[in-house]
Every structure is written in C-alpha cells, then in structure tokens.
Design an enzyme around this catalytic site. Structure first.
Site, PDB file in Angstrom:
ATOM      1  N   ARG A  36       0.829  -1.213   0.000  1.00 26.44           N
ATOM      2  CA  ARG A  36       0.000   0.000   0.000  1.00 26.44           C
ATOM      3  C   ARG A  36       0.863   1.262   0.000  1.00 26.44           C
ATOM      4  O   ARG A  36       0.451   2.302  -0.520  1.00 26.44           O
ATOM      5  CB  ARG A  36      -0.939  -0.005   1.209  1.00 26.44           C
ATOM      6  CG  ARG A  36      -2.119  -0.959   1.047  1.00 26.44           C
ATOM      7  CD  ARG A  36      -3.075  -0.882   2.205  1.00 26.44           C
ATOM      8  NE  ARG A  36      -4.309  -1.578   1.913  1.00 26.44           N
ATOM      9  CZ  ARG A  36      -5.317  -1.710   2.750  1.00 26.44           C
ATOM     10  NH1 ARG A  36      -5.234  -1.171   3.967  1.00 26.44           N
ATOM     11  NH2 ARG A  36      -6.413  -2.361   2.406  1.00 26.44           N
ATOM     12  N   LYS A 197     -20.264 -17.497   1.080  1.00 21.12           N
ATOM     13  CA  LYS A 197     -21.673 -17.352   1.419  1.00 21.12           C
ATOM     14  C   LYS A 197     -22.430 -16.407   0.489  1.00 21.12           C
ATOM     15  O   LYS A 197     -21.969 -15.306   0.189  1.00 21.12           O
ATOM     16  CB  LYS A 197     -21.807 -16.839   2.856  1.00 21.12           C
ATOM     17  CG  LYS A 197     -21.288 -17.816   3.906  1.00 21.12           C
ATOM     18  CD  LYS A 197     -21.519 -17.270   5.311  1.00 21.12           C
ATOM     19  CE  LYS A 197     -21.077 -18.275   6.370  1.00 21.12           C
ATOM     20  NZ  LYS A 197     -21.333 -17.764   7.741  1.00 21.12           N
ATOM     21  N   GLY A 354      -9.944  -9.282  -1.182  1.00 17.63           N
ATOM     22  CA  GLY A 354      -8.754  -9.894  -0.600  1.00 17.63           C
ATOM     23  C   GLY A 354      -8.466 -11.294  -1.106  1.00 17.63           C
ATOM     24  O   GLY A 354      -7.355 -11.604  -1.539  1.00 17.63           O
ATOM     25  N   GLY A 377     -13.515  -3.462   1.034  1.00 14.56           N
ATOM     26  CA  GLY A 377     -14.896  -3.049   1.231  1.00 14.56           C
ATOM     27  C   GLY A 377     -15.362  -2.000   0.250  1.00 14.56           C
ATOM     28  O   GLY A 377     -16.512  -2.043  -0.223  1.00 14.56           O
TER      29      GLY A 377
END
Length: 396
Positions: A36, A197, A354, A377
């Site tokens: 990063r 999920k 990720g 996110g």
C-alpha cells in the site's frame, strides 16, 4: 461522475493535503508488507513534480478516537522513507497542536506525515469542526485512498468540501477501471463471483444480474445455488436457508436476460485438507458423505468459453477452496485464461477483494489483469452499486 485529477490543479508552492491508505501490516514495529505504501508513490511524485508539498493524512488500526501508542503512524516512517528515497517529516504527536505550524515550515521537496487521524473522535464522526481544523494544514485536498472512500469520515468526505479537491493517481486509476468495467463497459460483460456465502454478497448479486450478460458463480456460493435446484451437495459448505433467495436471483436473472453459469461438474473429497483423496463427478452426483471443494474441468471449459466471447470481465471471489491444493485448479485455470485474453488485448479484466487478489497472485497472473483493486470493502460497495461518500465528495 466527473472528478478532478492532479493534472487539473495548480500545485506550485501549495501544501497538498493528501489522504492515503497506508494501513499496512506491522509486526514488532516493522512493516511486513509495504504494497500500500509503494502504491501511493506515483501520487506523491506527481505532487512534487508539480511544485506541491505532500502532507499525508492516514489512519492506522481502530483506536476509536483515543491515542493508542502501538497504532502510531510513526512506525511506518522507515517504510515510507524507503519507498520515497528521502526523509519524511512527522507531526501531530501532541494532539495536532503542532501540525499547522509544521506544514507552514515545509520547503519544496519535503514530505510530511501527520499522526493517525483516528486518534481524534472527530475523524470517524465526520465532525465539521475537525474537518475545519484539518483544512488549515493544506491549500489543496487530494484523495488517493479509494479503499477508505466508502467511509464518510472527516479526512475522506468533509475535507473535500473545504479545499480545492481532486483524486490522486491511485484513486484516479481505480475509478477509471471501475467506470470501464461497470459504468459503460464493452460487451459482452462477464462477472465472476465466488466465495463462501450467498448471504454476504446478496447486494452484489442483485446489482450484477441487472448489469452483466453472464454471471459465473463459484465457491461455497455455487453449492447453495446447486442445492436450491434440488441437487444433493453432501456435506458441502452451503446455506440451505438461502435456497429461496437463490431461486429468486436465478428467476430475476432469467427475466433480465442474464445467464448464470454454475458448475456442471465438481471436485469432491471426504476431508478438507491439502491433497485429500478426491474425484471429479457431475454436479448431479455428489455423494452424501462428500463435500464439493472445486469446480471441475467441464465447468472451467464453460467459463473459458464465456471469457472468449466477452469484452469485459469483473472478478470477485475464487471458484473453489483455492488455499488448498488441488482444489485451486479451477481458479488457477480460469485466471490464466483471463490473463491470456487480457494480454492479447481481447479482454478488459478488473478484479478485486482480498481472496481474489491472493488467488490471482497464487496463479501468477495478477500483473496480467487490466486492473487489480486492493480496496476491499470500497471495491465491493462500488460493485454493489452504492454511492461512496469519499468519491461523491470529489464531484463537488
């Protein structure tokens, strides 16, 4: 949405308050992965080349408005200095009382890092008074932290309304890639959505079925869809209580003209461990005592055919238990096909999340995709069709 870039700004002699994401992993006071940090280098260099002085704002960890010494940004200074090849000044250790003066003392060529914004309760509260205070530290605002753009915090949202504002190079690249993939994509558009999920990706699936031509569903999510069609998935990871929702998604896709690709063959095993004895069977033939851990070669061939027909690809999530060989085979094979088509100029490929980044790195093809987002996110929320506060603020 229109937003300004560094090329649109007068930077000469200006303090450029630059929101970055350098929330990097640290062990025993040392940065263990500087990815990063290296990714903000083009923005910092562009500011310096334009005569501006970068003043870096960033968060680290979740101190919840308190000063937590082990979450001080001071520990990332050595990694920043390695990345930039120069000394980096530091300010803000005493509650920001020294920051404004420190920024006024800067000279061209300097870089200043300000202490963790989240040491102040006003940051996460998006407090106007705190944003006013931050604005005194600079003359121009540059947001280069797409990964924090889904948060309406003082340094990501309110500050953009107080100074002339623009996107940094990393933010610019991310927004351009995502606009290319979802805003006005070349078609056919294919999306790969995998992971454990369905319940965690309902918003994503609902948005994509109205926007893509083909939706490939993999991983544990695919098991839920197979079970919803009445297939026995044995002891596989599946959300049986989501069967009704899965059928609704399939009905909506059918009505909207979106083709859903589910595995036609599967790789099953009786144990969830590396190199466990396994076999490839039709998706209709999973034994009651076995679990589905990957898609089979026929499924990969169908995915490859979709990729060859496509002009644009969006990828979020693996096709199987990619962390454990040999159940990484489908993800690796599909990723390499996408990479080959991208290299050949036949496909624009954008991936993020990720697990996705880890899987593409493992397959050795991350550098071959058109764009890889590490935003987590924020990437998912953009894909879900949500407005990101930090991006919207750059639009005026």
């Amino acid at each position: 949405m229109a937003w300004k870039t560094l090329d649109d700004m007068d930077l000469d002699g200006k303090r450029v308050l630059t929101r970055v994401d350098i929330n990097v992993p640290v062990e025993e006071g040392r940065v263990t992965d500087a990815t990063r940090i290296t990714r903000i280098r083009p923005t910092v260099r562009a500011i310096q080349d334009g005569g501006g002085i970068p003043v870096l704002l960033a968060h680290f960890g979740r101190p919840k408005g308190r000063t937590v010494p082990e979450m001080s940004l001071k520990q990332v200074l050595p990694a920043l200095e390695d990345a930039f090849g120069q000394a980096v000044k530091f300010a803000g250790e005493d509650g920001y009382d020294d920051v404004a003066a420190a920024t006024r003392a800067l000279a061209p060529g300097d870089i200043l890092l300000v202490e963790n914004t989240r040491f102040h309760a006003g940051e996460e509260a998006n407090d106007p008074a705190f944003a006013d205070r931050l604005a005194t530290f600079g003359d121009v605002y540059c947001n280069d932290a797409f990964s924090a753009a889904h948060r309406a915090h003082a340094s990501t949202e309110a500050l953009a309304h107080r100074l002339p504002a623009c996107a940094g190079r990393l933010m610019e690249a991310e927004l351009t890639a995502l606009e290319t993939a979802l805003g006005d994509p070349a078609r056919p558009l294919v999306a790969v959505v995998g992971g454990a999920k369905v319940s965690t990706k309902l918003a994503l699936l609902s948005n994509l079925i109205g926007r893509v031509d083909t939706l490939v569903i993999g991983g544990g999510m695919a098991n839920t869809f197979l079970a919803a069609q009445g297939l026995d998935v044995g002891t596989s990871l599946a959300e049986h209580d989501m069967a009704g929702t899965a059928r609704e998604i399939m009905d909506e896709a059918r009505t909207g003209g979106c083709r859903i690709l589910l595995p036609s063959d599967v790789v099953v095993a009786r144990a969830f461990r590396a190199d466990a004895p396994h076999e490839t069977l039709p998706a209709t033939g999973c034994p009651a005592d076995a679990m589905i851990l990957d898609a089979g070669p026929d499924s990969v061939a169908a995915i490859a055919a979709a990729f060859h027909d496509a002009k644009t690809l969006i990828w979020n999530g693996p096709l199987g238990a990619f962390e454990i060989p040999p159940f990484d085979a489908a993800t690796n094979a599909a990723a390499r096909i996408a990479a080959e088509l991208t290299r050949a100029g036949q496909l624009t490929s954008v991936a993020g999340g990720g697990d996705t980044v880890a899987a593409l790195n493992q397959a050795g093809v991350a550098d071959d995709f058109s764009y890889i987002s590490t935003a987590g996110g924020a990437f998912l929320e953009w894909m879900e069709g949500k407005t990101l506060p930090g991006v919207a603020a750059l639009g005026g």
